[in-house]
Motif scaffolding. Structure first.
Motif, PDB file in Angstrom:
ATOM      1  N   SER A  57       0.858  -1.180   0.000  1.00  0.00           N
ATOM      2  CA  SER A  57       0.000   0.000   0.000  1.00  0.00           C
ATOM      3  C   SER A  57       0.902   1.240   0.000  1.00  0.00           C
ATOM      4  CB  SER A  57      -0.884  -0.024   1.245  1.00  0.00           C
ATOM      5  OG  SER A  57      -1.346   1.272   1.520  1.00  0.00           O
ATOM      6  N   PRO A  58       0.523   2.298  -0.732  1.00  0.00           N
ATOM      7  CA  PRO A  58       1.411   3.476  -0.781  1.00  0.00           C
ATOM      8  C   PRO A  58       1.600   4.155   0.573  1.00  0.00           C
ATOM      9  CG  PRO A  58      -0.609   3.861  -2.025  1.00  0.00           C
ATOM     10  CD  PRO A  58      -0.600   2.427  -1.664  1.00  0.00           C
ATOM     11  N   HIS A  59       0.687   3.950   1.527  1.00  0.00           N
ATOM     12  CA  HIS A  59       0.909   4.633   2.805  1.00  0.00           C
ATOM     13  C   HIS A  59       2.032   3.973   3.594  1.00  0.00           C
ATOM     14  CE1 HIS A  59      -1.345   1.607   5.132  1.00  0.00           C
ATOM     15  NE2 HIS A  59      -0.847   2.164   6.202  1.00  0.00           N
ATOM     16  N   LEU A  60       2.324   2.675   3.283  1.00  0.00           N
ATOM     17  CA  LEU A  60       3.476   1.993   3.896  1.00  0.00           C
ATOM     18  C   LEU A  60       4.622   2.049   2.886  1.00  0.00           C
ATOM     19  CD1 LEU A  60       1.474  -1.072   5.181  1.00  0.00           C
ATOM     20  CD2 LEU A  60       2.452   0.685   6.616  1.00  0.00           C
ATOM     21  N   TRP A  61       5.207   3.245   2.694  1.00  0.00           N
ATOM     22  CA  TRP A  61       6.164   3.443   1.609  1.00  0.00           C
ATOM     23  C   TRP A  61       7.428   2.623   1.789  1.00  0.00           C
ATOM     24  CZ3 TRP A  61      10.683   5.343   3.496  1.00  0.00           C
ATOM     25  CH2 TRP A  61      10.622   6.013   4.717  1.00  0.00           C
ATOM     26  N   LYS A  62       7.822   2.414   3.039  1.00  0.00           N
ATOM     27  CA  LYS A  62       9.068   1.672   3.271  1.00  0.00           C
ATOM     28  C   LYS A  62       8.882   0.206   2.891  1.00  0.00           C
ATOM     29  CE  LYS A  62      11.092   2.911   7.134  1.00  0.00           C
ATOM     30  NZ  LYS A  62      11.385   2.839   8.584  1.00  0.00           N
ATOM     31  N   ASP A  63       7.733  -0.333   3.304  1.00  0.00           N
ATOM     32  CA  ASP A  63       7.389  -1.712   2.976  1.00  0.00           C
ATOM     33  C   ASP A  63       7.313  -1.883   1.458  1.00  0.00           C
ATOM     34  OD1 ASP A  63       5.979  -4.359   3.797  1.00  0.00           O
ATOM     35  OD2 ASP A  63       4.519  -3.398   2.478  1.00  0.00           O
ATOM     36  N   LEU A  64       6.670  -0.919   0.785  1.00  0.00           N
ATOM     37  CA  LEU A  64       6.525  -0.986  -0.670  1.00  0.00           C
ATOM     38  C   LEU A  64       7.895  -0.942  -1.349  1.00  0.00           C
ATOM     39  CD1 LEU A  64       3.814   0.880  -2.673  1.00  0.00           C
ATOM     40  CD2 LEU A  64       6.086   0.753  -3.564  1.00  0.00           C
ATOM     41  N   ALA A  65       8.742   0.004  -0.915  1.00  0.00           N
ATOM     42  CA  ALA A  65      10.058   0.160  -1.552  1.00  0.00           C
ATOM     43  C   ALA A  65      10.899  -1.096  -1.364  1.00  0.00           C
ATOM     44  CB  ALA A  65      10.771   1.372  -0.970  1.00  0.00           C
ATOM     45  N   ASN A  66      10.852  -1.669  -0.162  1.00  0.00           N
ATOM     46  CA  ASN A  66      11.662  -2.864   0.070  1.00  0.00           C
ATOM     47  C   ASN A  66      11.124  -4.069  -0.676  1.00  0.00           C
ATOM     48  OD1 ASN A  66      13.738  -1.822   1.662  1.00  0.00           O
ATOM     49  ND2 ASN A  66      12.392  -1.762   3.435  1.00  0.00           N
ATOM     50  N   LYS A  67       9.797  -4.101  -0.883  1.00  0.00           N
ATOM     51  CA  LYS A  67       9.240  -5.198  -1.674  1.00  0.00           C
ATOM     52  C   LYS A  67       9.661  -5.091  -3.131  1.00  0.00           C
ATOM     53  CE  LYS A  67       5.442  -6.711   1.151  1.00  0.00           C
ATOM     54  NZ  LYS A  67       4.099  -6.427   1.646  1.00  0.00           N
ATOM     55  N   VAL A  68       9.719  -3.861  -3.647  1.00  0.00           N
ATOM     56  CA  VAL A  68      10.187  -3.678  -5.034  1.00  0.00           C
ATOM     57  C   VAL A  68      11.641  -4.144  -5.152  1.00  0.00           C
ATOM     58  CG1 VAL A  68      10.719  -1.946  -6.793  1.00  0.00           C
ATOM     59  CG2 VAL A  68       8.598  -1.793  -5.547  1.00  0.00           C
ATOM     60  N   ARG A  69      12.475  -3.731  -4.201  1.00  0.00           N
ATOM     61  CA  ARG A  69      13.892  -4.133  -4.225  1.00  0.00           C
ATOM     62  C   ARG A  69      14.033  -5.650  -4.165  1.00  0.00           C
ATOM     63  NH1 ARG A  69      17.415   0.445  -2.091  1.00  0.00           N
ATOM     64  NH2 ARG A  69      16.716   1.989  -3.603  1.00  0.00           N
ATOM     65  N   LYS A  70      13.247  -6.262  -3.269  1.00  0.00           N
ATOM     66  CA  LYS A  70      13.323  -7.705  -3.083  1.00  0.00           C
ATOM     67  C   LYS A  70      12.881  -8.431  -4.346  1.00  0.00           C
ATOM     68  CE  LYS A  70      12.045 -11.079   0.404  1.00  0.00           C
ATOM     69  NZ  LYS A  70      11.300 -11.276   1.654  1.00  0.00           N
ATOM     70  N   ALA A  71      11.754  -7.958  -4.922  1.00  0.00           N
ATOM     71  CA  ALA A  71      11.235  -8.592  -6.135  1.00  0.00           C
ATOM     72  C   ALA A  71      12.241  -8.472  -7.274  1.00  0.00           C
ATOM     73  CB  ALA A  71       9.913  -7.953  -6.527  1.00  0.00           C
ATOM     74  N   GLN A  72      12.914  -7.312  -7.363  1.00  0.00           N
ATOM     75  CA  GLN A  72      13.897  -7.125  -8.443  1.00  0.00           C
ATOM     76  C   GLN A  72      15.119  -8.009  -8.266  1.00  0.00           C
ATOM     77  OE1 GLN A  72      14.749  -2.889  -8.741  1.00  0.00           O
ATOM     78  NE2 GLN A  72      13.972  -3.019 -10.806  1.00  0.00           N
ATOM     79  N   SER A  73      15.458  -8.286  -7.002  1.00  0.00           N
ATOM     80  CA  SER A  73      16.662  -9.083  -6.778  1.00  0.00           C
ATOM     81  C   SER A  73      16.412 -10.564  -7.010  1.00  0.00           C
ATOM     82  CB  SER A  73      17.165  -8.862  -5.351  1.00  0.00           C
ATOM     83  OG  SER A  73      16.264  -9.441  -4.440  1.00  0.00           O
ATOM     84  N   ILE A  74      15.152 -10.972  -7.084  1.00  0.00           N
ATOM     85  CA  ILE A  74      14.828 -12.376  -7.282  1.00  0.00           C
ATOM     86  C   ILE A  74      14.723 -12.664  -8.775  1.00  0.00           C
ATOM     87  CG2 ILE A  74      13.008 -14.106  -6.956  1.00  0.00           C
ATOM     88  CD1 ILE A  74      12.482 -12.768  -4.224  1.00  0.00           C
ATOM     89  N   GLU A  75      15.379 -13.726  -9.210  1.00  0.00           N
ATOM     90  CA  GLU A  75      15.329 -14.136 -10.614  1.00  0.00           C
ATOM     91  C   GLU A  75      13.988 -14.839 -10.865  1.00  0.00           C
ATOM     92  OE1 GLU A  75      18.265 -13.930 -12.611  1.00  0.00           O
ATOM     93  OE2 GLU A  75      17.434 -14.866 -14.400  1.00  0.00           O
ATOM     94  N   GLY A  76      13.305 -14.425 -11.933  1.00  0.00           N
ATOM     95  CA  GLY A  76      12.031 -15.059 -12.247  1.00  0.00           C
ATOM     96  C   GLY A  76      10.895 -14.068 -12.210  1.00  0.00           C
ATOM     97  N   PRO A  77       9.704 -14.505 -12.573  1.00  0.00           N
ATOM     98  CA  PRO A  77       8.565 -13.583 -12.625  1.00  0.00           C
ATOM     99  C   PRO A  77       8.026 -13.271 -11.229  1.00  0.00           C
ATOM    100  CG  PRO A  77       7.880 -15.776 -13.277  1.00  0.00           C
ATOM    101  CD  PRO A  77       9.336 -15.867 -12.986  1.00  0.00           C
ATOM    102  N   THR A  78       8.008 -11.989 -10.878  1.00  0.00           N
ATOM    103  CA  THR A  78       7.512 -11.597  -9.562  1.00  0.00           C
ATOM    104  C   THR A  78       6.346 -10.635  -9.749  1.00  0.00           C
ATOM    105  OG1 THR A  78       9.235  -9.921  -9.549  1.00  0.00           O
ATOM    106  CG2 THR A  78       9.657 -11.908  -8.300  1.00  0.00           C
ATOM    107  N   PHE A  79       5.515 -10.524  -8.733  1.00  0.00           N
ATOM    108  CA  PHE A  79       4.282  -9.742  -8.852  1.00  0.00           C
ATOM    109  C   PHE A  79       4.074  -8.898  -7.610  1.00  0.00           C
ATOM    110  CE2 PHE A  79      -0.318  -9.122  -8.555  1.00  0.00           C
ATOM    111  CZ  PHE A  79      -0.625  -8.724  -9.841  1.00  0.00           C
ATOM    112  N   LEU A  80       3.670  -7.664  -7.826  1.00  0.00           N
ATOM    113  CA  LEU A  80       3.383  -6.759  -6.723  1.00  0.00           C
ATOM    114  C   LEU A  80       1.996  -6.164  -6.944  1.00  0.00           C
ATOM    115  CD1 LEU A  80       4.824  -5.697  -4.215  1.00  0.00           C
ATOM    116  CD2 LEU A  80       5.733  -3.850  -5.581  1.00  0.00           C
ATOM    117  N   HIS A  81       1.131  -6.328  -5.973  1.00  0.00           N
ATOM    118  CA  HIS A  81      -0.250  -5.844  -6.067  1.00  0.00           C
ATOM    119  C   HIS A  81      -0.389  -4.653  -5.118  1.00  0.00           C
ATOM    120  CE1 HIS A  81      -4.788  -6.917  -5.496  1.00  0.00           C
ATOM    121  NE2 HIS A  81      -4.611  -5.840  -6.222  1.00  0.00           N
ATOM    122  N   ILE A  82      -0.629  -3.469  -5.673  1.00  0.00           N
ATOM    123  CA  ILE A  82      -0.666  -2.251  -4.853  1.00  0.00           C
ATOM    124  C   ILE A  82      -2.061  -1.643  -4.894  1.00  0.00           C
ATOM    125  CG2 ILE A  82       0.379  -0.001  -4.454  1.00  0.00           C
ATOM    126  CD1 ILE A  82       2.798  -0.916  -5.992  1.00  0.00           C
TER     127      ILE A  82
END
Lengths: 90, 304
Positions: free
Chosen positions: B184-209
């Motif tokens: 959720s955009p109000h939890l910006w730190k959680d969102l940013a770290n999830k993007v970083r984590k998803a990018q660091s993982i090889e393979g198809p990842t999904f983020l639902h905001i």
């Protein structure tokens, strides 16, 4: 913006050139920062949809009045209530 | 690198101001935060939707990063193609791999683009799919989508939608994706770290905001973040992640706020809150509760 008039095909010459558009006339209320209360925490900046909030060279948070649409999220979310929405004088 | 303070993100803007999003647009806040957190170099692919329309009013573009716009249904297919082409170029020593981020709305993800996403996730391309969910087709005038919740009024469901929202996260988990998360955009730190984590993982990842929409949800433009927060705190939009099939709730709501608090702020639920529609409201509450209980069970099945 560098635009060549002889070209008839649609080409965008610069990345991010919407910053040349002024959207200030969308606004009916303008956010005003009260310096006494502001701690430059940047919470308003992360929640701004534009972003129309930036930090100046001195490290103070400023509002870009050319691009602020006056949605009021910054005033609502400011943890110290340092931003007030003031009616625009037309 | 973990994001711990806002200065870690400052000055990495991928979207320019001056785009034509409505006042208080939740989708732009979500997309901005994703681009601020993403590690360059990356290429953004967008299907048709609000984001495409607001970011590129001719002859301008709001994008400061490489961006491809494609048709409504094939964003994931095009992203797969870019990823495969860059992989070949890298192998031949002619270029380098870029990270691929697909940013689509709920229409392009839940309904129209679903089979392309299914294909991309089955083939296992290395991409991050971000869905900003404003729960209807806002760009064309607020028509119902598979993401619209029960009782929500749209122009094609004037008496409130009767069906439940599609559980997109479970669909993508069952494709065997290594990382699927909600944010959720109000939890910006959680969102940013999830993007970083998803990018660091090889393979198809999904983020639902979740991306509240003042125009389509009918509320005052200043309340966008407040509504995103209420959606999380009333358990309507739970924040969790699924890593290799293991569920983990990131934001455990032990004492939820009453769902009415969330519903009352939005005029799209005015019909649902009428006394004669109590049965529909009960169904909404049951949907929220059932999903939360299911999540709790799934999270308990995988102790940390």
């Amino acid at each position: 913006m560098s635009r060549r008039p002889e070209l008839l095909i649609p080409i965008v010459f610069e990345a991010g050139n919407t910053s040349l558009r002024k959207v200030a006339n969308w606004r009916s209320n303008r956010p005003v920062i009260e310096r006494r209360l502001c701690t430059n925490c940047l919470i308003c900046w992360i929640y701004c949809p534009e972003p129309a909030i930036y930090m100046d060279n001195a490290g103070n948070v400023q509002i870009d009045y050319d691009h602020c649409k006056g949605c009021g999220i910054c005033a609502e979310e400011c943890p110290r209530k340092a931003i007030k929405m003031v009616m625009e004088n037309v | 690198m973990q994001v711990s303070k806002l200065l870690d993100l400052y000055g990495r803007e991928g979207l320019s101001p001056g785009h034509s999003a409505c006042q208080g647009c939740g989708a732009t806040i979500a997309v901005r935060q994703v681009l601020l957190a993403a590690e360059p170099p990356y290429i953004v692919v967008s299907p048709t939707g609000c984001l495409e329309v607001i970011s590129t009013p001719y002859p301008y573009t709001a994008w400061r990063v490489p961006w491809v716009h494609v048709a409504f249904e094939n964003a994931a297919a095009v992203a797969s193609g870019i990823e495969a082409a860059l992989r070949v170029l890298e192998r031949k020593g002619l270029g380098r791999r870029h990270k691929i981020i697909v940013i689509g709305g709920d229409g392009g993800t839940f309904d129209i683009g679903l089979q392309a996403i299914s294909g991309a996730f089955e083939r296992g391309h290395d991409l991050l799919y971000v869905c900003y969910d404003n729960e209807a087709y806002m760009n064309t005038g607020i028509q119902r989508s598979a993401a619209t919740p029960i009782g929500s009024v749209t122009t094609t469901t004037p008496a409130g939608k009767r069906e439940r929202k599609k559980d997109i996260v479970s669909i993508l988990v069952s494709h065997g994706s290594p990382y699927v998360a909600t944010a959720s955009p109000h939890l910006w730190k959680d969102l940013a770290n999830k993007v970083r984590k998803a990018q660091s993982i090889e393979g198809p990842t999904f983020l639902h905001i979740v991306a509240p929409c003042p125009r389509g949800w009918y509320y005052d433009s200043s309340l966008t973040i407040k509504i995103a927060k209420l959606a999380v705190e009333t358990r309507v939009f739970p924040i969790y992640e699924v890593e290799n099939g293991k569920y983990r709730i990131n934001y455990l709501i032990s004492r939820p706020r009453p769902v009415e608090e969330y519903l009352r702020l939005q005029s799209r639920f005015a019909y649902l809150l009428r006394p004669e529609n109590a049965a529909l409201l009960e169904e909404f509450k049951r949907w929220v509760e059932e999903r939360w209980n299911q999540l709790l069970k799934l999270a308990a099945a995988f102790p940390p």
